[in-house]
Motif scaffolding. Structure first.
Motif, PDB file in Angstrom:
ATOM      1  N   LEU A 168       0.718  -1.342   0.098  1.00  0.00           N
ATOM      2  CA  LEU A 168       0.096  -0.087   0.050  1.00  0.00           C
ATOM      3  C   LEU A 168       0.667   1.301   0.005  1.00  0.00           C
ATOM      4  O   LEU A 168       2.008   1.354   0.766  1.00  0.00           O
ATOM      5  N   LYS A 169       0.521   2.287  -0.674  1.00  0.00           N
ATOM      6  CA  LYS A 169       1.227   3.706  -0.755  1.00  0.00           C
ATOM      7  C   LYS A 169       0.081   4.726  -1.354  1.00  0.00           C
ATOM      8  O   LYS A 169      -0.410   4.417  -2.351  1.00  0.00           O
ATOM      9  N   LYS A 170      -0.008   5.556  -0.536  1.00  0.00           N
ATOM     10  CA  LYS A 170      -0.943   6.702  -0.880  1.00  0.00           C
ATOM     11  C   LYS A 170      -2.400   6.516  -1.149  1.00  0.00           C
ATOM     12  O   LYS A 170      -2.751   6.638  -2.129  1.00  0.00           O
ATOM     13  N   GLY A 171      -2.896   5.399  -0.576  1.00  0.00           N
ATOM     14  CA  GLY A 171      -4.090   4.966  -0.849  1.00  0.00           C
ATOM     15  C   GLY A 171      -4.380   3.903  -2.094  1.00  0.00           C
ATOM     16  O   GLY A 171      -5.429   3.543  -2.405  1.00  0.00           O
ATOM     17  N   VAL A 172      -3.016   3.480  -2.403  1.00  0.00           N
ATOM     18  CA  VAL A 172      -3.245   2.662  -3.603  1.00  0.00           C
ATOM     19  C   VAL A 172      -2.507   1.503  -3.396  1.00  0.00           C
ATOM     20  O   VAL A 172      -1.642   1.278  -2.706  1.00  0.00           O
ATOM     21  N   ALA A 173      -3.372   0.096  -3.569  1.00  0.00           N
ATOM     22  CA  ALA A 173      -2.883  -1.205  -3.333  1.00  0.00           C
ATOM     23  C   ALA A 173      -2.169  -1.836  -4.510  1.00  0.00           C
ATOM     24  O   ALA A 173      -2.641  -1.680  -5.741  1.00  0.00           O
ATOM     25  N   PHE A 174      -1.128  -2.260  -4.501  1.00  0.00           N
ATOM     26  CA  PHE A 174      -0.358  -3.059  -5.545  1.00  0.00           C
ATOM     27  C   PHE A 174      -0.341  -4.652  -5.549  1.00  0.00           C
ATOM     28  O   PHE A 174       0.178  -4.921  -4.367  1.00  0.00           O
ATOM     29  N   ALA A 175      -0.757  -5.145  -6.263  1.00  0.00           N
ATOM     30  CA  ALA A 175      -0.952  -6.560  -6.429  1.00  0.00           C
ATOM     31  C   ALA A 175       0.021  -7.168  -7.557  1.00  0.00           C
ATOM     32  O   ALA A 175       0.107  -6.624  -8.659  1.00  0.00           O
ATOM     33  N   LYS A 176       1.197  -7.845  -7.072  1.00  0.00           N
ATOM     34  CA  LYS A 176       2.057  -8.386  -7.905  1.00  0.00           C
ATOM     35  C   LYS A 176       1.806  -9.814  -8.438  1.00  0.00           C
ATOM     36  O   LYS A 176       1.223 -10.533  -7.831  1.00  0.00           O
ATOM     37  N   SER A 177       2.429 -10.198  -9.703  1.00  0.00           N
ATOM     38  CA  SER A 177       2.205 -11.265 -10.231  1.00  0.00           C
ATOM     39  C   SER A 177       3.299 -12.224 -10.003  1.00  0.00           C
ATOM     40  O   SER A 177       3.272 -13.606 -10.262  1.00  0.00           O
ATOM     41  N   THR A 178       4.148 -12.077  -9.240  1.00  0.00           N
ATOM     42  CA  THR A 178       5.384 -12.713  -8.505  1.00  0.00           C
ATOM     43  C   THR A 178       4.802 -13.822  -7.681  1.00  0.00           C
ATOM     44  O   THR A 178       3.972 -13.464  -6.835  1.00  0.00           O
ATOM     45  N   PRO A 179       5.483 -15.091  -7.226  1.00  0.00           N
ATOM     46  CA  PRO A 179       4.893 -15.751  -6.311  1.00  0.00           C
ATOM     47  C   PRO A 179       4.971 -15.181  -4.965  1.00  0.00           C
ATOM     48  O   PRO A 179       5.998 -14.548  -4.646  1.00  0.00           O
ATOM     49  N   HIS A 180       4.111 -15.379  -3.922  1.00  0.00           N
ATOM     50  CA  HIS A 180       3.936 -14.905  -2.564  1.00  0.00           C
ATOM     51  C   HIS A 180       3.048 -15.383  -1.905  1.00  0.00           C
ATOM     52  O   HIS A 180       2.163 -16.222  -2.088  1.00  0.00           O
ATOM     53  N   GLU A 181       2.961 -15.505  -0.679  1.00  0.00           N
ATOM     54  CA  GLU A 181       2.279 -16.021   0.494  1.00  0.00           C
ATOM     55  C   GLU A 181       1.272 -15.081   0.825  1.00  0.00           C
ATOM     56  O   GLU A 181       1.519 -13.990   1.009  1.00  0.00           O
ATOM     57  N   PHE A 182      -0.039 -15.438   1.048  1.00  0.00           N
ATOM     58  CA  PHE A 182      -0.974 -14.591   1.551  1.00  0.00           C
ATOM     59  C   PHE A 182      -1.056 -14.760   3.096  1.00  0.00           C
ATOM     60  O   PHE A 182      -0.417 -15.497   3.431  1.00  0.00           O
TER      61      PHE A 182
END
Length: 212
Positions: free
Chosen positions: A99-113
């Protein structure tokens, strides 16, 4: 002479789903230690429907040309939540997006929820309370969203979330279930059960209200 009916012998019919409970993990459990959770229990009056689909299966074991045992196992529940809305702060914690300045960034790289405990409260007949805790949940990685146009006459558009519940890594506990009509509760109340995620038998001793 007929036996006197016991508490819990009567038929309980479903009155309706109640609130949703969410508590985020601060530390995941491992093979020897319990998970730790935030003290904040989010109680949301937003549930329309909660569907549960398990992956249970049974394996038959034969010996001496006979059925020796039938072994059952269930390791995961798929929870489909239909709701009227989800607070954005809680949804952001579920996704773990940057999150930055009210914007959420979702990435396509592998990650854990992020992982969290999820509880559901239900109301039964005769003032019976029914509650369940899933102590190890995460969002399903396959996102689904629907956006619909506004119409002249208001139409309710419900939201939905797909959640995966797994057994704990140290104890294999998939869920805990409390029903206030059970004959033996030993001082454990509905209020103490929903106050925090319940994930072990040993934990029950700390939740039980001492008898006078």
């Amino acid at each position: 002479m007929a036996d006197t009916p016991k508490k819990g012998d009567g038929i309980q019919y479903d009155v309706g789903v109640d609130d949703l409970l969410i508590v985020f993990k601060t530390k995941k459990e491992d093979s020897t230690t319990d998970a730790t959770y935030e003290s904040q229990v989010y109680r949301l009056p937003n549930v329309k429907k909660m569907g549960v689909k398990g992956n249970g299966k049974a394996v038959e074991i034969h010996a001496s040309s006979k059925l020796f045992a039938k072994v059952s196992q269930e390791t995961q529940h798929e929870l489909s939540l239909t709701h009227i809305g989800m607070p954005i702060n809680i949804y952001d914690k579920m996704t773990g997006n940057t999150l930055k300045k009210g914007v959420a960034f979702a990435k396509s790289t592998p990650h854990e929820f992020p992982e969290f405990a999820l509880g559901v409260i239900a109301n039964r007949s005769d003032d019976v309370k029914d509650a369940i805790w899933y102590p190890s949940c995460s969002l399903d990685p396959a996102t689904t969203m629907d956006y619909e146009t506004a119409e002249e006459v208001f139409k309710e558009n419900d939201g939905s979330l797909a959640i995966t519940a797994n057994g704990l890594r140290n104890s294999s506990i998939l869920y805990s279930h409390f029903n206030s009509a059970r004959e033996i509760v030993d001082g454990l109340t509905y209020e103490t059960f929903i106050a925090q995620p319940v994930f072990s038998e040993a934990q029950l001793d700390t939740l039980t209200v001492p008898k006078a």
